[in-house]
Design a protein around this motif. Sequence first.
Motif, PDB file in Angstrom:
ATOM      1  N   ASP A 128       0.721  -7.867   6.360  1.00  0.00           N
ATOM      2  CA  ASP A 128       0.252  -6.906   5.357  1.00  0.00           C
ATOM      3  C   ASP A 128       0.912  -5.536   5.563  1.00  0.00           C
ATOM      4  OD1 ASP A 128      -1.354  -6.132   3.160  1.00  0.00           O
ATOM      5  OD2 ASP A 128      -2.715  -5.130   4.565  1.00  0.00           O
TER       6      ASP A 128
ATOM      7  N   GLN B 211       3.796  -4.940   7.024  1.00  0.00           N
ATOM      8  CA  GLN B 211       5.217  -5.057   6.681  1.00  0.00           C
ATOM      9  C   GLN B 211       5.415  -5.123   5.163  1.00  0.00           C
ATOM     10  OE1 GLN B 211       6.387  -8.432   9.054  1.00  0.00           O
ATOM     11  NE2 GLN B 211       7.389  -7.094  10.538  1.00  0.00           N
ATOM     12  N   GLU B 212       4.518  -5.786   4.465  1.00  0.00           N
ATOM     13  CA  GLU B 212       4.626  -5.832   3.003  1.00  0.00           C
ATOM     14  C   GLU B 212       4.496  -4.444   2.403  1.00  0.00           C
ATOM     15  OE1 GLU B 212       2.962 -10.258   1.789  1.00  0.00           O
ATOM     16  OE2 GLU B 212       1.645  -8.516   1.662  1.00  0.00           O
ATOM     17  N   GLN B 213       3.574  -3.651   2.913  1.00  0.00           N
ATOM     18  CA  GLN B 213       3.413  -2.294   2.400  1.00  0.00           C
ATOM     19  C   GLN B 213       4.638  -1.443   2.704  1.00  0.00           C
ATOM     20  OE1 GLN B 213      -0.248  -0.707   3.856  1.00  0.00           O
ATOM     21  NE2 GLN B 213      -1.477  -2.333   2.957  1.00  0.00           N
TER      22      GLN B 213
ATOM     23  N   LEU C 145       9.923 -10.757   6.448  1.00  0.00           N
ATOM     24  CA  LEU C 145       9.588  -9.400   6.002  1.00  0.00           C
ATOM     25  C   LEU C 145      10.250  -8.354   6.888  1.00  0.00           C
ATOM     26  CD1 LEU C 145       5.874  -9.914   5.017  1.00  0.00           C
ATOM     27  CD2 LEU C 145       7.756  -9.328   3.502  1.00  0.00           C
TER      28      LEU C 145
ATOM     29  N   GLN D  50       7.203 -15.975   7.839  1.00  0.00           N
ATOM     30  CA  GLN D  50       7.010 -14.922   6.840  1.00  0.00           C
ATOM     31  C   GLN D  50       7.124 -13.541   7.472  1.00  0.00           C
ATOM     32  OE1 GLN D  50       3.769 -15.156   4.091  1.00  0.00           O
ATOM     33  NE2 GLN D  50       3.687 -17.390   4.264  1.00  0.00           N
TER      34      GLN D  50
ATOM     35  N   CYS E 144       7.728  -2.565   3.069  1.00  0.00           N
ATOM     36  CA  CYS E 144       8.798  -3.035   2.189  1.00  0.00           C
ATOM     37  C   CYS E 144       8.578  -2.537   0.754  1.00  0.00           C
ATOM     38  CB  CYS E 144       8.880  -4.565   2.209  1.00  0.00           C
ATOM     39  SG  CYS E 144       9.537  -5.227   3.748  1.00  0.00           S
TER      40      CYS E 144
END
Length: 159
Positions: A96, A98-100, A16, A12, A102
Amino acid sequence: MSRAILQNLHRQKQALFLLSHLLDEEFQHLSKSDPQAVASVEFSIQELLRQIAEERRGLKSAIHQIDPALPGIRDLPLILDESTRDQVRDTLRQIDVQEQDCARKAAQNAVITRGLMDQNQALLDYLTNEIRPKNGHTYSQRGRWLHPGDTGALLKGRL
Protein backbone atom coordinates in the motif's frame (compact mmCIF):
# COMPACT_ATOMS: atom_id res chain seq x y z
CA MET A 1 -2.01 -22.26 -0.36
CA SER A 2 -0.77 -19.52 1.96
CA ARG A 3 2.75 -20.01 0.59
CA ALA A 4 1.51 -19.24 -2.94
CA ILE A 5 -0.27 -16.15 -1.64
CA LEU A 6 2.88 -14.98 0.13
CA GLN A 7 4.94 -15.49 -3.03
CA ASN A 8 2.38 -13.57 -5.06
CA LEU A 9 2.42 -10.67 -2.60
CA HIS A 10 6.22 -10.68 -2.57
CA ARG A 11 6.31 -10.49 -6.40
CA GLN A 12 3.86 -7.58 -6.31
CA LYS A 13 5.99 -5.78 -3.74
CA GLN A 14 9.13 -6.24 -5.85
CA ALA A 15 7.29 -5.12 -8.99
CA LEU A 16 6.11 -1.94 -7.26
CA PHE A 17 9.69 -1.30 -6.08
CA LEU A 18 10.86 -1.60 -9.70
CA LEU A 19 7.97 0.60 -10.87
CA SER A 20 9.06 3.30 -8.43
CA HIS A 21 12.58 3.26 -9.90
CA LEU A 22 11.23 3.35 -13.47
CA LEU A 23 9.08 6.37 -12.60
CA ASP A 24 12.18 8.09 -11.17
CA GLU A 25 14.06 7.32 -14.37
CA GLU A 26 11.16 8.67 -16.46
CA PHE A 27 11.21 11.86 -14.39
CA GLN A 28 14.93 12.33 -15.09
CA HIS A 29 14.40 11.88 -18.84
CA LEU A 30 11.43 14.26 -18.79
CA SER A 31 13.58 16.85 -17.00
CA LYS A 32 16.20 16.54 -19.73
CA SER A 33 13.53 16.67 -22.49
CA ASP A 34 14.71 13.39 -24.00
CA PRO A 35 11.61 11.91 -25.70
CA GLN A 36 13.34 8.76 -27.02
CA ALA A 37 14.46 7.74 -23.55
CA VAL A 38 11.03 8.58 -22.10
CA ALA A 39 9.35 6.36 -24.70
CA SER A 40 11.58 3.38 -23.91
CA VAL A 41 11.00 3.75 -20.16
CA GLU A 42 7.25 4.16 -20.76
CA PHE A 43 7.13 0.82 -22.63
CA SER A 44 8.82 -0.84 -19.64
CA ILE A 45 6.36 0.80 -17.25
CA GLN A 46 3.37 -0.38 -19.28
CA GLU A 47 4.69 -3.96 -19.40
CA LEU A 48 5.33 -3.92 -15.65
CA LEU A 49 1.81 -2.64 -14.98
CA ARG A 50 0.43 -5.45 -17.13
CA GLN A 51 2.40 -8.00 -15.08
CA ILE A 52 1.21 -6.47 -11.79
CA ALA A 53 -2.38 -6.68 -12.99
CA GLU A 54 -1.82 -10.35 -13.92
CA GLU A 55 -0.41 -11.06 -10.44
CA ARG A 56 -3.46 -9.44 -8.85
CA ARG A 57 -5.81 -11.53 -10.96
CA GLY A 58 -3.91 -14.64 -9.82
CA LEU A 59 -4.15 -13.54 -6.20
CA LYS A 60 -7.89 -12.92 -6.47
CA SER A 61 -8.33 -16.33 -8.03
CA ALA A 62 -6.36 -17.98 -5.20
CA ILE A 63 -8.36 -16.09 -2.57
CA HIS A 64 -11.60 -17.03 -4.27
CA GLN A 65 -10.61 -20.71 -4.01
CA ILE A 66 -10.00 -20.35 -0.26
CA ASP A 67 -13.05 -18.26 0.61
CA PRO A 68 -15.43 -17.11 -2.13
CA ALA A 69 -17.24 -14.81 0.31
CA LEU A 70 -14.12 -12.76 1.23
CA PRO A 71 -14.93 -9.14 0.35
CA GLY A 72 -11.42 -7.89 -0.43
CA ILE A 73 -7.70 -8.51 -0.31
CA ARG A 74 -7.43 -6.36 2.82
CA ASP A 75 -9.38 -9.04 4.67
CA LEU A 76 -6.98 -11.76 3.54
CA PRO A 77 -5.14 -12.07 6.90
CA LEU A 78 -8.43 -13.01 8.56
CA ILE A 79 -8.67 -16.32 6.72
CA LEU A 80 -5.00 -17.34 6.93
CA ASP A 81 -3.37 -19.34 9.69
CA GLU A 82 -1.57 -17.68 12.61
CA SER A 83 1.94 -18.32 11.28
CA THR A 84 1.50 -16.28 8.09
CA ARG A 85 -1.09 -13.73 9.23
CA ASP A 86 1.38 -11.08 10.45
CA GLN A 87 3.68 -11.56 7.49
CA VAL A 88 0.79 -11.09 5.02
CA ARG A 89 -0.47 -8.06 6.94
CA ASP A 90 3.00 -6.43 6.83
CA THR A 91 3.44 -7.20 3.15
CA LEU A 92 0.02 -5.73 2.34
CA ARG A 93 0.94 -2.58 4.30
CA GLN A 94 4.24 -2.26 2.40
CA ILE A 95 2.45 -2.74 -0.93
CA ASP A 96 0.00 0.00 0.00
CA VAL A 97 2.83 2.43 0.86
CA GLN A 98 4.62 1.63 -2.41
CA GLU A 99 1.42 2.09 -4.41
CA GLN A 100 0.92 5.54 -2.92
CA ASP A 101 4.54 6.46 -3.66
CA CYS A 102 4.17 5.27 -7.27
CA ALA A 103 0.90 7.19 -7.67
CA ARG A 104 2.56 10.39 -6.42
CA LYS A 105 5.48 9.95 -8.83
CA ALA A 106 3.19 9.15 -11.76
CA ALA A 107 1.13 12.29 -11.06
CA GLN A 108 4.33 14.36 -10.94
CA ASN A 109 5.43 12.93 -14.31
CA ALA A 110 1.99 13.59 -15.78
CA VAL A 111 2.18 17.26 -14.76
CA ILE A 112 5.59 17.64 -16.38
CA THR A 113 4.39 15.87 -19.53
CA ARG A 114 1.33 18.14 -19.76
CA GLY A 115 3.52 21.21 -19.29
CA LEU A 116 5.89 20.12 -22.06
CA MET A 117 2.95 19.37 -24.35
CA ASP A 118 1.44 22.83 -23.72
CA GLN A 119 4.82 24.47 -24.33
CA ASN A 120 5.31 22.61 -27.62
CA GLN A 121 1.76 23.41 -28.77
CA ALA A 122 2.29 27.12 -28.05
CA LEU A 123 5.55 27.08 -30.02
CA LEU A 124 3.87 25.26 -32.92
CA ASP A 125 1.01 27.78 -32.95
CA TYR A 126 3.48 30.67 -32.95
CA LEU A 127 5.49 29.22 -35.85
CA THR A 128 2.30 28.47 -37.82
CA ASN A 129 1.14 32.06 -37.39
CA GLU A 130 4.54 33.37 -38.47
CA ILE A 131 4.60 31.47 -41.79
CA ARG A 132 0.92 32.00 -42.62
CA PRO A 133 0.41 34.87 -45.12
CA LYS A 134 -0.95 37.90 -43.33
CA ASN A 135 -3.09 39.40 -46.10
CA GLY A 136 -4.16 36.26 -47.95
CA HIS A 137 -2.63 37.31 -51.34
CA THR A 138 -0.94 34.14 -52.41
CA TYR A 139 -1.01 31.28 -54.92
CA SER A 140 -3.05 28.18 -54.24
CA GLN A 141 -1.69 24.62 -54.32
CA ARG A 142 -2.71 24.43 -58.00
CA GLY A 143 -0.83 27.57 -58.88
CA ARG A 144 -3.89 29.83 -59.13
CA TRP A 145 -3.80 33.32 -57.75
CA LEU A 146 -6.09 33.53 -54.72
CA HIS A 147 -7.91 36.67 -53.79
CA PRO A 148 -8.58 37.22 -50.12
CA GLY A 149 -12.22 38.08 -50.67
CA ASP A 150 -14.92 37.87 -53.28
CA THR A 151 -14.07 41.26 -54.70
CA GLY A 152 -14.06 41.55 -58.47
CA ALA A 153 -10.80 40.98 -60.26
CA LEU A 154 -9.91 41.34 -63.88
CA LEU A 155 -6.86 39.10 -63.93
CA LYS A 156 -6.97 35.45 -62.90
CA GLY A 157 -4.80 32.51 -63.86
CA ARG A 158 -1.28 31.29 -63.74
CA LEU A 159 1.81 33.35 -64.18
